[in-house]
Design a protein around this motif. Structure first.
Motif, PDB file in Angstrom:
ATOM      1  N   MET A  14       8.619  -1.027   2.624  1.00  0.00           N
ATOM      2  CA  MET A  14       9.728  -1.945   2.853  1.00  0.00           C
ATOM      3  C   MET A  14       9.364  -3.330   2.337  1.00  0.00           C
ATOM      4  O   MET A  14       8.295  -3.860   2.638  1.00  0.00           O
ATOM      5  N   LYS A  15      10.248  -3.924   1.553  1.00  0.00           N
ATOM      6  CA  LYS A  15       9.985  -5.241   0.982  1.00  0.00           C
ATOM      7  C   LYS A  15      10.560  -6.309   1.893  1.00  0.00           C
ATOM      8  O   LYS A  15      11.751  -6.303   2.209  1.00  0.00           O
ATOM      9  N   HIS A  16       9.706  -7.244   2.312  1.00  0.00           N
ATOM     10  CA  HIS A  16      10.145  -8.302   3.210  1.00  0.00           C
ATOM     11  C   HIS A  16      10.461  -9.566   2.434  1.00  0.00           C
ATOM     12  O   HIS A  16       9.953  -9.801   1.339  1.00  0.00           O
ATOM     13  N   GLY A  17      11.310 -10.413   3.025  1.00  0.00           N
ATOM     14  CA  GLY A  17      11.728 -11.645   2.385  1.00  0.00           C
ATOM     15  C   GLY A  17      10.655 -12.716   2.396  1.00  0.00           C
ATOM     16  O   GLY A  17       9.615 -12.584   3.055  1.00  0.00           O
ATOM     17  N   LYS A  18      10.933 -13.796   1.696  1.00  0.00           N
ATOM     18  CA  LYS A  18       9.993 -14.903   1.541  1.00  0.00           C
ATOM     19  C   LYS A  18       9.646 -15.535   2.883  1.00  0.00           C
ATOM     20  O   LYS A  18       8.482 -15.847   3.162  1.00  0.00           O
ATOM     21  N   GLN A  19      10.651 -15.736   3.727  1.00  0.00           N
ATOM     22  CA  GLN A  19      10.407 -16.377   5.024  1.00  0.00           C
ATOM     23  C   GLN A  19       9.539 -15.496   5.921  1.00  0.00           C
ATOM     24  O   GLN A  19       8.664 -15.991   6.635  1.00  0.00           O
ATOM     25  N   TYR A  20       9.780 -14.205   5.892  1.00  0.00           N
ATOM     26  CA  TYR A  20       8.976 -13.271   6.677  1.00  0.00           C
ATOM     27  C   TYR A  20       7.522 -13.324   6.217  1.00  0.00           C
ATOM     28  O   TYR A  20       6.601 -13.409   7.035  1.00  0.00           O
ATOM     29  N   ARG A  21       7.322 -13.301   4.900  1.00  0.00           N
ATOM     30  CA  ARG A  21       5.950 -13.306   4.371  1.00  0.00           C
ATOM     31  C   ARG A  21       5.252 -14.622   4.685  1.00  0.00           C
ATOM     32  O   ARG A  21       4.053 -14.652   4.960  1.00  0.00           O
ATOM     33  N   ALA A  22       6.002 -15.703   4.689  1.00  0.00           N
ATOM     34  CA  ALA A  22       5.429 -17.020   5.017  1.00  0.00           C
ATOM     35  C   ALA A  22       4.982 -17.051   6.477  1.00  0.00           C
ATOM     36  O   ALA A  22       3.916 -17.592   6.806  1.00  0.00           O
ATOM     37  N   SER A  23       5.791 -16.446   7.361  1.00  0.00           N
ATOM     38  CA  SER A  23       5.417 -16.377   8.772  1.00  0.00           C
ATOM     39  C   SER A  23       4.179 -15.518   8.957  1.00  0.00           C
ATOM     40  O   SER A  23       3.269 -15.851   9.712  1.00  0.00           O
ATOM     41  N   LEU A  24       4.141 -14.420   8.230  1.00  0.00           N
ATOM     42  CA  LEU A  24       3.036 -13.485   8.321  1.00  0.00           C
ATOM     43  C   LEU A  24       1.712 -14.131   7.909  1.00  0.00           C
ATOM     44  O   LEU A  24       0.653 -13.830   8.459  1.00  0.00           O
ATOM     45  N   ALA A  25       1.780 -15.047   6.953  1.00  0.00           N
ATOM     46  CA  ALA A  25       0.573 -15.671   6.416  1.00  0.00           C
ATOM     47  C   ALA A  25      -0.059 -16.685   7.378  1.00  0.00           C
ATOM     48  O   ALA A  25      -1.196 -17.102   7.184  1.00  0.00           O
ATOM     49  N   LYS A  26       0.649 -17.050   8.416  1.00  0.00           N
ATOM     50  CA  LYS A  26       0.159 -18.069   9.342  1.00  0.00           C
ATOM     51  C   LYS A  26      -0.965 -17.554  10.238  1.00  0.00           C
ATOM     52  O   LYS A  26      -1.770 -18.332  10.739  1.00  0.00           O
ATOM     53  N   PHE A  27      -1.010 -16.252  10.478  1.00  0.00           N
ATOM     54  CA  PHE A  27      -1.927 -15.710  11.465  1.00  0.00           C
ATOM     55  C   PHE A  27      -2.583 -14.430  10.966  1.00  0.00           C
ATOM     56  O   PHE A  27      -2.094 -13.785  10.042  1.00  0.00           O
ATOM     57  N   ASP A  28      -3.658 -14.069  11.612  1.00  0.00           N
ATOM     58  CA  ASP A  28      -4.322 -12.800  11.324  1.00  0.00           C
ATOM     59  C   ASP A  28      -3.746 -11.761  12.289  1.00  0.00           C
ATOM     60  O   ASP A  28      -4.156 -11.662  13.446  1.00  0.00           O
ATOM     61  N   LEU A  29      -2.797 -10.982  11.795  1.00  0.00           N
ATOM     62  CA  LEU A  29      -2.108 -10.045  12.662  1.00  0.00           C
ATOM     63  C   LEU A  29      -2.822  -8.697  12.791  1.00  0.00           C
ATOM     64  O   LEU A  29      -2.307  -7.764  13.384  1.00  0.00           O
ATOM     65  N   SER A  30      -4.027  -8.631  12.226  1.00  0.00           N
ATOM     66  CA  SER A  30      -4.818  -7.416  12.420  1.00  0.00           C
ATOM     67  C   SER A  30      -5.600  -7.497  13.733  1.00  0.00           C
ATOM     68  O   SER A  30      -6.124  -6.492  14.218  1.00  0.00           O
ATOM     69  N   LYS A  31      -5.670  -8.681  14.305  1.00  0.00           N
ATOM     70  CA  LYS A  31      -6.410  -8.895  15.549  1.00  0.00           C
ATOM     71  C   LYS A  31      -5.507  -8.747  16.764  1.00  0.00           C
ATOM     72  O   LYS A  31      -4.276  -8.760  16.657  1.00  0.00           O
ATOM     73  N   LYS A  32      -6.124  -8.627  17.929  1.00  0.00           N
ATOM     74  CA  LYS A  32      -5.398  -8.602  19.195  1.00  0.00           C
ATOM     75  C   LYS A  32      -5.590  -9.944  19.893  1.00  0.00           C
ATOM     76  O   LYS A  32      -6.654 -10.558  19.807  1.00  0.00           O
ATOM     77  N   TYR A  33      -4.552 -10.388  20.584  1.00  0.00           N
ATOM     78  CA  TYR A  33      -4.579 -11.691  21.245  1.00  0.00           C
ATOM     79  C   TYR A  33      -4.193 -11.536  22.714  1.00  0.00           C
ATOM     80  O   TYR A  33      -3.508 -10.582  23.086  1.00  0.00           O
ATOM     81  N   ASP A  34      -4.639 -12.476  23.536  1.00  0.00           N
ATOM     82  CA  ASP A  34      -4.205 -12.434  24.927  1.00  0.00           C
ATOM     83  C   ASP A  34      -2.693 -12.637  24.964  1.00  0.00           C
ATOM     84  O   ASP A  34      -2.103 -13.166  24.021  1.00  0.00           O
ATOM     85  N   VAL A  35      -2.058 -12.234  26.036  1.00  0.00           N
ATOM     86  CA  VAL A  35      -0.599 -12.209  26.072  1.00  0.00           C
ATOM     87  C   VAL A  35       0.017 -13.592  25.859  1.00  0.00           C
ATOM     88  O   VAL A  35       1.041 -13.738  25.183  1.00  0.00           O
ATOM     89  N   SER A  36      -0.615 -14.636  26.392  1.00  0.00           N
ATOM     90  CA  SER A  36      -0.071 -15.992  26.225  1.00  0.00           C
ATOM     91  C   SER A  36      -0.109 -16.426  24.769  1.00  0.00           C
ATOM     92  O   SER A  36       0.875 -16.962  24.237  1.00  0.00           O
ATOM     93  N   SER A  37      -1.232 -16.176  24.109  1.00  0.00           N
ATOM     94  CA  SER A  37      -1.367 -16.542  22.699  1.00  0.00           C
ATOM     95  C   SER A  37      -0.404 -15.737  21.831  1.00  0.00           C
ATOM     96  O   SER A  37       0.202 -16.261  20.893  1.00  0.00           O
TER      97      SER A  37
END
Length: 229
Positions: free
Chosen positions: A1-24
């Motif tokens: 699935m190809k995502h839009g520019k804004q989605y990819r920009a949001s994705l680049a802000k964080f390392d989404l391969s990691k797990k975070y505490d619920v608040s973070s």
């Protein structure tokens, strides 16, 4: 699935391969928002369930975010005034025929036990919409006033789908992330409370949160320690 520019920009802000505490995790979901509307924040909980096992119940989130719902009460004429005084939008026996005819101008249906013989015939209509009253969710009851009060407070049903995953809205991106996180923690506690007694091994396999348009963020959850970090 190809995502839009804004989605990819949001994705680049964080390392989404990691797990975070619920608040973070909830704060990250808010920071990644880009849609022009107030997106819904959703939680996705993957459970270790066998084919014959299920999880289903209701809860009242500590922090509400939904508009008040219109409640229909299927009841005998003698209890119509009681239901309307308690806050029902509609009440009475005649609504069985109205619903049978296709009328669905309500959000939640409640029924007294003595009406279920008639209401049960509406399974094809109400079942498809997820509106069938059910004793397990507190919507088949003689205590009309309490049921309506809890529903108006935001009592929400959660249930695992055929794949063993609970998908449910837990807030809005405009909310304080701490309040969304509190809702997620409350949900997890209630889901774990409904763990079938014959489940073996880890029950909660994964937890993630996301907004309507945004990417998912993994939540670190340790079942043995009693919850999110």
């Amino acid at each position: 699935m190809k995502h839009g520019k804004q989605y990819r920009a949001s994705l680049a802000k964080f390392d989404l391969s990691k797990k975070y505490d619920v608040s973070s995790a909830c704060k990250m979901v808010q920071d990644m928002k880009y849609a022009k509307f107030d997106e819904t924040v959703e939680a996705h909980i993957s459970l270790n369930l066998g084919k014959s096992q299920s999880v289903r119940d209701t809860l009242v989130f500590p922090n509400q975010f939904k508009a008040e719902k219109k409640v229909l009460v299927f009841c005998k004429e003698s209890r119509v005034k009681e239901a309307l005084d308690a806050g029902a939008a509609f009440a009475g026996e005649e609504y069985v025929e109205k619903v049978k005819g296709g009328w669905l101008d309500f959000d939640i249906a409640v029924a007294t036990p003595d009406m279920m013989k008639d209401v049960g015939r509406l399974g094809m209509v109400l079942g498809r919409k997820g509106l069938m009253p059910n004793p397990k969710t507190g919507t088949v009851t003689n205590d009309i006033a309490q049921a309506i009060a809890e529903l108006k407070k935001g009592r929400t049903e959660f249930r695992a789908d055929k794949g063993g995953v609970v998908h449910i809205a837990v807030g809005k991106v405009s909310m304080d992330p701490a309040k969304v996180a509190e809702n997620v923690s409350t949900l997890l506690s209630e889901v774990v409370r409904k763990r079938p007694s014959d489940v073996k091994g880890v029950f909660v396999q994964s937890v993630s949160v996301s907004s309507t348009m945004g990417p998912g963020v993994w939540v670190e959850y340790n079942e043995n320690s009693g919850g999110t970090k």
